[in-house]
Design an enzyme around this catalytic site. Structure first.
Site, mmCIF file in Angstrom:
data_model
loop_
_atom_site.group_PDB
_atom_site.id
_atom_site.type_symbol
_atom_site.label_atom_id
_atom_site.label_comp_id
_atom_site.label_asym_id
_atom_site.label_seq_id
_atom_site.Cartn_x
_atom_site.Cartn_y
_atom_site.Cartn_z
ATOM 1 N N ASP A 335 0.810 -1.214 0.000
ATOM 2 C CA ASP A 335 0.000 0.000 0.000
ATOM 3 C C ASP A 335 0.850 1.274 0.000
ATOM 4 O O ASP A 335 2.010 1.270 0.419
ATOM 5 C CB ASP A 335 -0.868 0.051 1.265
ATOM 6 C CG ASP A 335 -1.997 -0.972 1.249
ATOM 7 O OD1 ASP A 335 -2.003 -1.830 0.353
ATOM 8 O OD2 ASP A 335 -2.842 -0.906 2.147
ATOM 9 N N HIS A 479 3.708 -2.061 3.274
ATOM 10 C CA HIS A 479 3.780 -0.724 2.664
ATOM 11 C C HIS A 479 5.107 -0.578 1.931
ATOM 12 O O HIS A 479 6.167 -0.602 2.564
ATOM 13 C CB HIS A 479 3.636 0.346 3.754
ATOM 14 C CG HIS A 479 2.325 0.279 4.479
ATOM 15 N ND1 HIS A 479 2.095 -0.591 5.521
ATOM 16 C CD2 HIS A 479 1.159 0.941 4.273
ATOM 17 C CE1 HIS A 479 0.839 -0.435 5.943
ATOM 18 N NE2 HIS A 479 0.252 0.483 5.201
HETATM 19 ZN ZN ZN Z 1 -2.532 3.260 3.306
#
Ligand code: ZN
Length: 522
Positions: A335, A479
């Site tokens: 993400d 991430h």
């Molecule tokens: Zn996010």
């Protein structure tokens, strides 16, 4: 490339900490629906200032600066609901640091005012930026923050930060105006504000009184070369929208202001002075006047990514697609990117022959278009993580829709298929988000393995947590903005394979997906 310079910030007496101007709103809190471009009154033609049309506030295509990147800085984050993005101009790292240092007290104050994690809606802090001018002389960005404090109390600010490349200083908006034209500038601002029915002139009285001490620090340009002046939206109107006026610039600009105007209207690469070959000079922002809140500087047409129906859509399944009914499949998801460093993760995935799913932030996709193209070329799936990483559960139906469709537009521009997978920021969803997702033909992809990589930023911990928590059918969240996460994935991939897992994309894992539905695992 410009030499590294030690930036010092020129300040107006009011100081930048003063809560300045408006922001772009995110419609949060039950605000009004976001307007479509055509619904925004294009210009107050009635204005006595309007010898030329006011035009729309300029935001530039980031492609004008090769190598421009987002600095998504989670080291600034003190809670789960923080998203901090700042511009990273090649060769101007000191500028990013200066902007970051300036943001820190605001963040600290917010964090101190929102102790603990209370109940939903959780305190949220978002910082985003847009490029508004670029040349070898000056680069300008519009910085906006949204704060949702205890009980959803809304605050935030907007400012335009002007980097003077020759002088090596960050200049405030006041430096755009010739010193001896201050009175005339404020006179024009007052006149224009008085004509805007949505602006409460009394509430912004101090900002437009006649000098810069009132805290006004958000001045840019419109597509027709006027000055665009934004006010503190928490004061100027009850709405959360971007609030401002376009005024004539003739006779008002300082020498620096004229250079900034040129950099806004005919942007060029700061390193070479060349204009971007593939990009239009500017993209108008629809909320030109004191238009109602818009979730982002330009509102996409809702049709852009609209799917034809909410029927389940089958993923194409080539014969070499892993059969996840039989195999121990796992989907790796990343993400918040892409950022420049995402390339190193793509290198790892490529060397290991793994296809993953990237939930990208639209603003970052717009900045790093070539990485979207690379993801697609290398077999990854690109999903939608909204335009500016707002907590969607605060937004209205149309605010949610705009956040999603604008991101999808940026993703498609990067060369990926229109996304059918949505990951709501912070995993925050509700019936409204589900309904909008369904209407856009998108499934909501959550996760069931979370190594908290953003919190610890420790490769060994990330690796150990992923390997310990993964089960057949898992969706793993990480991430790609963190170097420590990117560095963990060679070991994670090897470790999962050693346990007999097959690594697949989300569509491969789930097979047929139902728009609107939430998926946490296969
Ligand atoms: Zn996010």
């Amino acid at each position: 490339m410009h030499p590294q310079i030690a930036l010092r910030r020129r300040r107006t007496s009011a100081g930048l900490a003063a809560a300045v101007a408006t922001m772009l709103a995110l419609a949060g809190c039950a605000v009004q629906p976001a307007p479509s471009p055509s619904s925004v009154p294009p210009s107050p033609a009635t204005s006595p200032n309007s010898e030329v049309a006011p035009g729309l506030p300029i935001t530039l295509d980031p492609a004008v600066i090769p190598g421009l990147d987002s600095s998504v800085d989670e080291t600034l984050q003190a809670g789960d609901y923080y998203y901090i993005s700042l511009p990273k101009v090649p060769g101007q790292e000191a500028w990013t640091k200066a902007l970051r240092d300036e943001l820190t007290p605001q963040l600290d104050r917010f964090t101190a005012s929102t102790p603990g994690t209370a109940k939903a809606p959780y305190p949220e802090f978002d910082a985003n930026w847009d490029l508004v001018a670029s040349s070898p002389k000056v680069v300008g960005v519009r910085l906006s923050t949204d704060e949702y404090g205890v009980n959803g109390a809304f605050a935030g600010k907007v400012e335009y930060a002007w980097l003077d490349l020759a002088g090596g200083v960050i200049r405030p908006s006041s430096d755009l105006i010739a010193a001896d034209q201050t009175a005339e500038f404020f006179s024009r601002v007052r006149t224009a504000a008085a004509e805007e029915s949505s602006i409460d002139a009394e509430l912004i009285r101090t900002q437009i009184a006649g000098d810069w001490k009132g805290g006004l620090n958000a001045v840019g340009f419109t597509t027709t070369g006027r000055l665009w002046v934004e006010f503190d939206r928490t004061k100027a109107t009850q709405a959360h929208g971007s609030v401002g006026v376009a005024i004539r610039s003739d006779g008002l600009l300082s020498e620096f202001g004229q250079a900034a105007r040129t950099a806004a209207l005919t942007p060029t690469d700061p390193s070479t002075g060349q204009s971007a070959p593939t990009t239009a000079a500017s993209t108008p922002v629809p909320s030109a006047t004191s238009a109602p809140a818009s979730p982002s500087p330009s509102i996409p047409k809702p049709t852009a990514t609209k799917s034809t129906s909410a029927k389940p859509t089958a993923t194409p399944t080539p014969s070499d697609t892993p059969n996840c009914r039989k195999l121990k499949c796992v989907a790796l998801t990343f993400d918040d990117g892409p950022v420049a460093g995402t390339a190193t993760l793509l290198d790892v995935l490529k060397s290991k022959g793994v296809h993953a799913t990237f939930f990208v932030v639209g603003k970052n996709a717009a900045v790093n278009r070539s990485l979207i193209r690379r993801m697609v070329n290398e077999g990854h799936v690109v999903g939608n993580h909204t335009w500016s990483h707002k907590q969607l559960t605060r937004l209205t139906d149309s605010g949610i829709r705009a956040e999603i469709t604008k991101a999808s537009d940026a993703i498609v521009k990067g060369g990926a298929p229109t996304p059918t997978l949505l990951r709501p920021p912070y995993g925050a969803t509700n019936a409204t988000v589900s309904k909008v997702a369904a209407s856009l033909g998108m499934a909501q992809i959550m996760w069931n393995v979370d190594p908290l990589d953003w919190k610890d930023r420790n490769s060994a911990k990330v690796t150990q947590r992923v390997l310990a928590a993964t089960r057949p059918g898992s969706i793993v969240l990480s991430h790609d903005i963190h170097p420590t996460t990117r560095a963990a994935y060679a070991a994670i991939i090897d470790g999962l394979r050693a346990k007999g897992y097959t690594l697949v994309t989300v569509p491969q894992l789930l097979g047929t997906i139902t728009p609107g539905k939430k998926y946490f695992r296969r």
